[in-house]
Scaffold this motif. Structure first.
Motif, PDB file in Angstrom:
ATOM      1  N   ILE A 139     -11.442  -3.556 -85.351  1.00 54.95           N
ATOM      2  CA  ILE A 139     -10.554  -3.822 -86.640  1.00 54.95           C
ATOM      3  C   ILE A 139      -9.442  -2.912 -86.442  1.00 54.95           C
ATOM      4  CG2 ILE A 139     -10.336  -3.893 -88.935  1.00 54.95           C
ATOM      5  CD1 ILE A 139     -13.062  -5.170 -89.119  1.00 54.95           C
ATOM      6  N   GLY A 140      -9.815  -1.699 -86.593  1.00 49.81           N
ATOM      7  CA  GLY A 140      -8.642  -0.512 -86.813  1.00 49.81           C
ATOM      8  C   GLY A 140      -7.831  -0.545 -85.807  1.00 49.81           C
ATOM      9  N   ALA A 141      -7.996  -0.193 -84.653  1.00 50.84           N
ATOM     10  CA  ALA A 141      -7.121   0.006 -83.499  1.00 50.84           C
ATOM     11  C   ALA A 141      -6.588  -1.405 -83.036  1.00 50.84           C
ATOM     12  CB  ALA A 141      -8.053   0.423 -82.190  1.00 50.84           C
TER      13      ALA A 141
ATOM     14  N   TYR B 115      -6.246   0.735 -91.348  1.00 49.33           N
ATOM     15  CA  TYR B 115      -6.753  -0.733 -91.250  1.00 49.33           C
ATOM     16  C   TYR B 115      -8.146  -0.776 -91.395  1.00 49.33           C
ATOM     17  CZ  TYR B 115      -2.330  -2.807 -90.353  1.00 49.33           C
ATOM     18  OH  TYR B 115      -1.034  -3.542 -90.322  1.00 49.33           O
ATOM     19  N   LEU B 116      -8.710   0.416 -90.848  1.00 45.31           N
ATOM     20  CA  LEU B 116     -10.228   0.346 -91.023  1.00 45.31           C
ATOM     21  C   LEU B 116     -10.535   0.412 -92.491  1.00 45.31           C
ATOM     22  CD1 LEU B 116     -13.232   0.068 -89.812  1.00 45.31           C
ATOM     23  CD2 LEU B 116     -12.952   2.681 -89.494  1.00 45.31           C
ATOM     24  N   LYS B 117      -9.756   1.085 -93.232  1.00 46.18           N
ATOM     25  CA  LYS B 117     -10.141   1.505 -94.490  1.00 46.18           C
ATOM     26  C   LYS B 117      -9.988  -0.131 -95.310  1.00 46.18           C
ATOM     27  CE  LYS B 117      -9.489   6.330 -95.223  1.00 46.18           C
ATOM     28  NZ  LYS B 117      -9.073   7.407 -95.876  1.00 46.18           N
ATOM     29  N   MET B 118      -9.488  -0.872 -94.941  1.00 45.49           N
ATOM     30  CA  MET B 118      -8.916  -2.124 -95.724  1.00 45.49           C
ATOM     31  C   MET B 118     -10.521  -2.938 -95.920  1.00 45.49           C
ATOM     32  SD  MET B 118      -5.516  -3.528 -94.427  1.00 45.49           S
ATOM     33  CE  MET B 118      -4.025  -2.365 -94.783  1.00 45.49           C
ATOM     34  N   VAL B 119     -11.324  -2.664 -95.082  1.00 47.75           N
ATOM     35  CA  VAL B 119     -12.777  -3.097 -95.118  1.00 47.75           C
ATOM     36  C   VAL B 119     -13.960  -2.507 -95.923  1.00 47.75           C
ATOM     37  CG1 VAL B 119     -12.368  -4.693 -92.925  1.00 47.75           C
ATOM     38  CG2 VAL B 119     -13.559  -2.658 -92.802  1.00 47.75           C
ATOM     39  N   GLU B 120     -13.058  -1.541 -96.556  1.00 49.65           N
ATOM     40  CA  GLU B 120     -14.518  -0.471 -97.421  1.00 49.65           C
ATOM     41  C   GLU B 120     -15.098  -1.524 -98.578  1.00 49.65           C
ATOM     42  OE1 GLU B 120     -12.979   2.821 -99.295  1.00 49.65           O
ATOM     43  OE2 GLU B 120     -12.571   4.004 -97.196  1.00 49.65           O
TER      44      GLU B 120
END
Length: 103
Positions: A20-22, A49-54
């Motif tokens: 997701i992030g990269a 972007y990874l934090k968007m799936v928190e």
């Protein structure tokens, strides 16, 4: 908590940062025409972007039976965030190298 109880969460945290992030970071840089972001820019964008799936990380009920897995998720999340920012996540570093070489 037994290892088999957290196995699926371990696998998710092994994959989510780069899948997701990269991936999303690479697309954003490509769409903006940024061929050579710095490693720090790439790491920060990956983390963004990874934090968007928190919300997913926080989705288990606040019930006592989920305490152990929620604590583990929080630990792993923070560990992965630190690994990304410090350059210790090898997959993110590979994705950066690939992007600047072939982006």
């Amino acid at each position: 908590m037994r290892n088999d109880e957290r196995y699926e969460i371990q696998r998710a945290f092994d994959l989510l940062p780069h899948v997701i992030g990269a991936s999303w970071a690479s697309v954003e840089f490509r769409m903006k025409g940024i061929k050579k972001p710095t490693r720090e820019e790439f790491r920060e964008k990956t983390l963004q972007y990874l934090k968007m799936v928190e919300p997913v990380f926080e989705s288990y009920p606040q019930d006592e039976e989920f305490d152990a897995i929620r604590k583990y998720i929080d630990f792993r999340k923070n560990e992965e965030y630190e690994k990304i920012i410090s350059g210790l996540n090898k997959e993110i570093e590979k994705r950066y190298d690939r992007y600047v070489d072939y982006g």
